[in-house]
Write an enzyme that holds these catalytic residues in place. Structure first.
Site, mmCIF file in Angstrom:
data_model
loop_
_atom_site.group_PDB
_atom_site.id
_atom_site.type_symbol
_atom_site.label_atom_id
_atom_site.label_comp_id
_atom_site.label_asym_id
_atom_site.label_seq_id
_atom_site.Cartn_x
_atom_site.Cartn_y
_atom_site.Cartn_z
ATOM 1 C CE LYS A 212 -3.009 2.787 2.898
ATOM 2 N NZ LYS A 212 -3.620 2.980 4.219
ATOM 3 C CD GLU A 261 -5.141 8.879 11.227
ATOM 4 O OE1 GLU A 261 -4.229 8.044 11.306
ATOM 5 O OE2 GLU A 261 -5.642 9.240 10.144
ATOM 6 C CD GLU A 305 -6.859 2.485 2.813
ATOM 7 O OE1 GLU A 305 -6.655 3.678 3.097
ATOM 8 O OE2 GLU A 305 -7.590 2.112 1.879
ATOM 9 C CD GLU A 440 -10.567 7.623 -0.623
ATOM 10 O OE1 GLU A 440 -9.801 7.638 0.364
ATOM 11 O OE2 GLU A 440 -10.782 6.610 -1.305
#
Length: 458
Positions: A212, A261, A305, A440
């Site tokens: 990733k 986050e 993910e 996105e």
């Protein structure tokens, strides 16, 4: 406040064995953090910060600078050592609040430095001259003063008068948020390069070079006149009320945002983190929103993910903590424009560990860098061809007692006079498609775009 003292306390003082660090706190009536931030604009407008955690239990504002800590190499260790050295000379009474060190780290100091980030070094932290802290419903204003002078009583008394003046301004003077200036242009920067990078990275992942890689891009807004920093902070805090809000001003530039986050929090020896990765947009109705959330929870790409982040943060906490608690399955974390997969992690911090060691070990998480970390960073440098600056880096605070909290600086922008640069990215995996990744990023641009009055991409 006399000009001689004003000039002295605005300077950055070297941290050495002769420096003494004084702090003094008074409790005041409840006042607006943004009003206090604005009260410092005329005399201390080049050096201010703002912080508000996600549940609104801790709010911090810094005005001026008692000391500035910077580093471009061995950044985390250097800032930690400088802070410990400074706190070694701390003089305070038990009733006084612990002084706060606030700032952040760039995402990757090995990338080129684009012109918009020239004011921001690889690591930048400041001890404010005047510190507002609102915690558990109580409001405190502190003076922080670092000096090498043998006699500082007269100067500290002048600082008390200045503290009272700033507090009075925030309490009683009219506080007007300027209206948003007209938007002249909204420009996508190097979109073709971004789309090409997503395709190339997907190809490398399919060749098993990496699992990733996060690829980001930026857009630029130009306004008719300068955008007031306080107005930007007011807009973003109103737009994204359940996020971490931050603003770090260096000179005329302010990096700010509203991130969902948390990277890490330390509170009384307990360490907390949040695994946030995998996302989908919000529904137009409660029913559609629930359906989208359930789709996200079942989606193989997003669950994989997310698991990368859970595995990595769990591994770090296992190394730095004596006990560990991790949920087995993710929950949904919903903010205004987007919902994420979310797994909390908690542990008891081992002795002789500080927040900077944890931040260094955690940054960048797979949600912002990729897997494996080193390979992903190499691919980002090669393919992204963009200086992220403080975007996606750790930003937050610690205090002299070792408590503190850092968030991941996403959903963010850099405000420069009448211009603003906004940043957004997403995790690229084996079945990623450039058009879908591009779409996105617009969802992730929305919080800051809306706050600044930009036009939302459909």
């Amino acid at each position: 406040m006399n000009r001689k003292l004003t000039d002295r306390v605005k300077k950055t003082l070297p941290i050495n064995a002769n420096a003494r660090f004084f702090t003094e706190t008074v409790e005041v009536e409840t006042l607006s953090p943004l009003a206090f931030f604005e009260a410092g604009r005329s005399d201390y407008g080049d050096h201010r910060f703002f912080w508000q955690n996600a549940d609104n239990t801790v709010k911090l504002v810094g005005i001026g600078r008692a000391a500035v800590l910077t580093a471009d190499t061995e950044r985390f260790q250097s800032i930690s050592a400088q802070w410990k050295a400074l706190c070694g000379g701390l003089i305070k009474e038990e009733k006084d609040m612990d002084p706060v060190l606030f700032g952040g780290f760039s995402f990757d100091p090995e990338t080129r430095q684009d012109e918009e980030w020239l004011a921001f070094p690889g690591a930048y932290f400041t001890v404010p001259l005047f510190q507002l802290k609102i915690k558990n419903g109580k409001t405190y204003v502190s003076i922080n003063y670092v000096t090498e002078e043998a006699e500082a009583a007269a100067e500290f008394e002048a600082l008390r008068q200045e503290r009272d003046r700033l507090t009075h301004i925030a309490e009683v003077e009219d506080f007007t948020i300027q209206s948003k200036p007209a938007l002249i242009s909204q420009t996508e920067i190097d979109t073709d390069r971004y789309m090409d990078a997503v395709g190339k990275v997907t190809s490398q992942i399919n060749k098993q070079i990496a699992e990733k890689v996060v690829i980001a891009r930026k857009i630029k807004l130009t306004f008719e006149e300068d955008f007031q920093q306080t107005a930007a902070l007011n807009a973003i805090t109103n737009e994204q009320q359940s996020s971490y809000h931050f603003g770090l001003q260096i000179g005329a530039d302010m990096f700010f945002g509203a991130t969902p986050e948390r990277l890490v929090e330390i509170k009384n020896g307990q360490a907390y983190s949040a695994c946030v990765a995998g996302s989908i947009h919000r529904g137009k109705s409660a029913k559609e929103d629930q359906q989208l959330g359930e789709q996200l929870l079942r989606d193989k790409k997003n669950r994989e993910e997310h698991q990368y982040v859970v595995d990595m943060i769990t591994e770090v906490f296992t190394e730095f903590c004596t006990s560990l608690r991790v949920n087995k399955t993710p929950k949904l974390l919903k903010v205004r424009d987007i919902q994420h997969l979310f797994t909390p992690v908690e542990g008891t911090l081992a002795e002789d560990m500080d927040i900077f060691r944890l931040v260094e070990a955690l940054h960048p998480t797979p949600a912002l860098g990729g897997v494996p970390r080193k390979t992903a960073l190499e691919i980002i440098r090669e393919e992204e061809q963009m200086d992220r600056g403080f975007y996606a880096g750790p930003i937050g605070w610690t205090d002299a007692a070792g408590n503190g909290e850092f968030a991941v600086a996403i959903r963010s922008g850099l405000l420069k006079g009448n211009e603003a640069y906004l940043f957004a990215g997403g995790g690229i995996v084996a079945d990623s498609k450039p058009d879908e990744e591009y779409a996105e990023t617009w969802v992730k641009f929305r919080p800051v775009l809306r706050a600044l009055g930009g036009s939302l991409h459909e």
